[in-house]
Design a protein around this motif. Sequence first.
Motif, PDB file in Angstrom:
ATOM      1  N   ARG A  33     -21.809  -4.091 -26.530  1.00 50.54           N
ATOM      2  CA  ARG A  33     -20.525  -4.712 -26.225  1.00 50.54           C
ATOM      3  C   ARG A  33     -19.823  -3.878 -25.152  1.00 50.54           C
ATOM      4  O   ARG A  33     -19.981  -2.656 -25.091  1.00 50.54           O
ATOM      5  N   ILE A  34     -19.034  -4.551 -24.317  1.00 51.42           N
ATOM      6  CA  ILE A  34     -18.130  -3.856 -23.402  1.00 51.42           C
ATOM      7  C   ILE A  34     -16.819  -3.669 -24.154  1.00 51.42           C
ATOM      8  O   ILE A  34     -16.255  -4.635 -24.681  1.00 51.42           O
ATOM      9  N   VAL A  35     -16.344  -2.437 -24.205  1.00 52.16           N
ATOM     10  CA  VAL A  35     -15.169  -2.128 -25.023  1.00 52.16           C
ATOM     11  C   VAL A  35     -14.116  -1.422 -24.171  1.00 52.16           C
ATOM     12  O   VAL A  35     -14.337  -0.313 -23.681  1.00 52.16           O
ATOM     13  N   PHE A  36     -12.981  -2.071 -24.003  1.00 49.84           N
ATOM     14  CA  PHE A  36     -11.840  -1.497 -23.305  1.00 49.84           C
ATOM     15  C   PHE A  36     -10.735  -1.151 -24.311  1.00 49.84           C
ATOM     16  O   PHE A  36     -10.450  -1.937 -25.227  1.00 49.84           O
ATOM     17  N   SER A  37     -10.109  -0.015 -24.109  1.00 48.90           N
ATOM     18  CA  SER A  37      -8.879   0.314 -24.811  1.00 48.90           C
ATOM     19  C   SER A  37      -7.721   0.115 -23.848  1.00 48.90           C
ATOM     20  O   SER A  37      -7.700   0.696 -22.758  1.00 48.90           O
ATOM     21  N   ALA A  38      -6.757  -0.713 -24.225  1.00 52.30           N
ATOM     22  CA  ALA A  38      -5.538  -0.859 -23.433  1.00 52.30           C
ATOM     23  C   ALA A  38      -4.659   0.338 -23.754  1.00 52.30           C
ATOM     24  O   ALA A  38      -4.139   0.462 -24.863  1.00 52.30           O
ATOM     25  N   ALA A  39      -4.513   1.249 -22.795  1.00 54.52           N
ATOM     26  CA  ALA A  39      -3.917   2.550 -23.064  1.00 54.52           C
ATOM     27  C   ALA A  39      -2.419   2.588 -22.787  1.00 54.52           C
ATOM     28  O   ALA A  39      -1.920   1.928 -21.873  1.00 54.52           O
ATOM     29  N   HIS A  40      -1.712   3.401 -23.569  1.00 52.03           N
ATOM     30  CA  HIS A  40      -0.265   3.561 -23.403  1.00 52.03           C
ATOM     31  C   HIS A  40       0.033   4.620 -22.342  1.00 52.03           C
ATOM     32  O   HIS A  40      -0.856   5.371 -21.922  1.00 52.03           O
ATOM     33  N   VAL A  41       1.259   4.664 -21.898  1.00 57.74           N
ATOM     34  CA  VAL A  41       1.707   5.727 -20.992  1.00 57.74           C
ATOM     35  C   VAL A  41       2.560   6.718 -21.773  1.00 57.74           C
ATOM     36  O   VAL A  41       3.201   6.357 -22.769  1.00 57.74           O
TER      37      VAL A  41
END
Length: 390
Positions: A33-41
């Motif tokens: 699977r392609i796995v992205f984490s939407a990251a915070h600032v």
Amino acid sequence: MIRLPDASGALRPHEPRSEPALPTPQGSPPTSRIVFSAAHVVADPFADTTPDGPAAVDWDATLAFRRHLWSHGLGVAEAMDTAQRGMGLDWAGAAELIRRSGAEARSVGGRVACGVGTDQLHAPPGLEGVLTLDAVRKAYEEQLAVVEETGSQAILMASRALAATARGPEDYAELYGHLLRQATEPVILHWLGPMFDPALRGYWGSEDLDRATHTFLDIIAAHPDKVDGVKVSLLDAEREVALRRRLPEGVRCYTGDDFHYPELIAGDDQGFSHALLGIFDPLGPVAADAVRTLDTGDVAGFRARLDPTVPLSRHLFQAPTRFYKTGVVFLAWLAGHQAHFTMVGGLQSARSLPHLARAYELADGLGLFPDPGLAESRMRQLLATYGVEA
């Protein structure tokens, strides 16, 4: 033992873990699977700013968190709603974030995809209709150029300005068609539901989700070579599966469903979803480890690793869902990824003390804190600020 408050003001005992339950960084990404984490600032706590002033970002801490995610083999979905786009982070800050994160990704070999929107447009409240489709198109083009200049993949985000300006499905088809034709590389299309942003109600030209889905799929079908995939954030697993099965060959579905992600990523005999999730900010190491288990074909092991995280995710993303970022940053502070619990726009005040206490309890139970003692100490600091003797 620490005492945590509930909504009634009563204190309940919690025995913190003594050891974490986190995997060691693996570096290489999962393969199935392609796995992205939407990251915070990470906000700059020393900046003399106001909630409606320009964003002040601690760039060193922000990029360090991205290196943490990359070290576990995750991709970073940059400058998305988790990074407070439209909720404290303005376009100037987002553009700088995209440039810095793109350069950092190249230096460490990390994967990054960046949000493209129209949030540099401004209209007085109630007068959003003074915007034109041409202005929306130019705003998208400006942001797309910034992302492509960094060599990052583009994520075409849903636009508040377009939702306020479009007269119907045909305007969405025309504008998205224009953007897709000029995109250098295939993009990810993002459908963000109104539970995440009420200003996006009726996106794709209709509040009827079946009609909206039809328009969405028509746009993809007209440009399949320019669409890498779609990110669906509607918190409706059945609808995501139905849409996933109708996508053209080669177009991926990236789940953005923070309520049902284990089952959607695991998939069924007709397909599966990849992942682009805000909950994979605090769950990054666990998520990467779980998907590596899935790489071996062990679906039961994958579910055993990820299913127990769902109560925490549902807690963080409970209504009003758009304030989930507060819990995400809170957990990053407890985990030691940043030195303070301060957010862009002062959003650290958007959730109650009982909500944060429950988030700590659930995360500690999962073993998410690299140093449980530090997490407990910081939780006590927060409780003391509110006058609670834990």
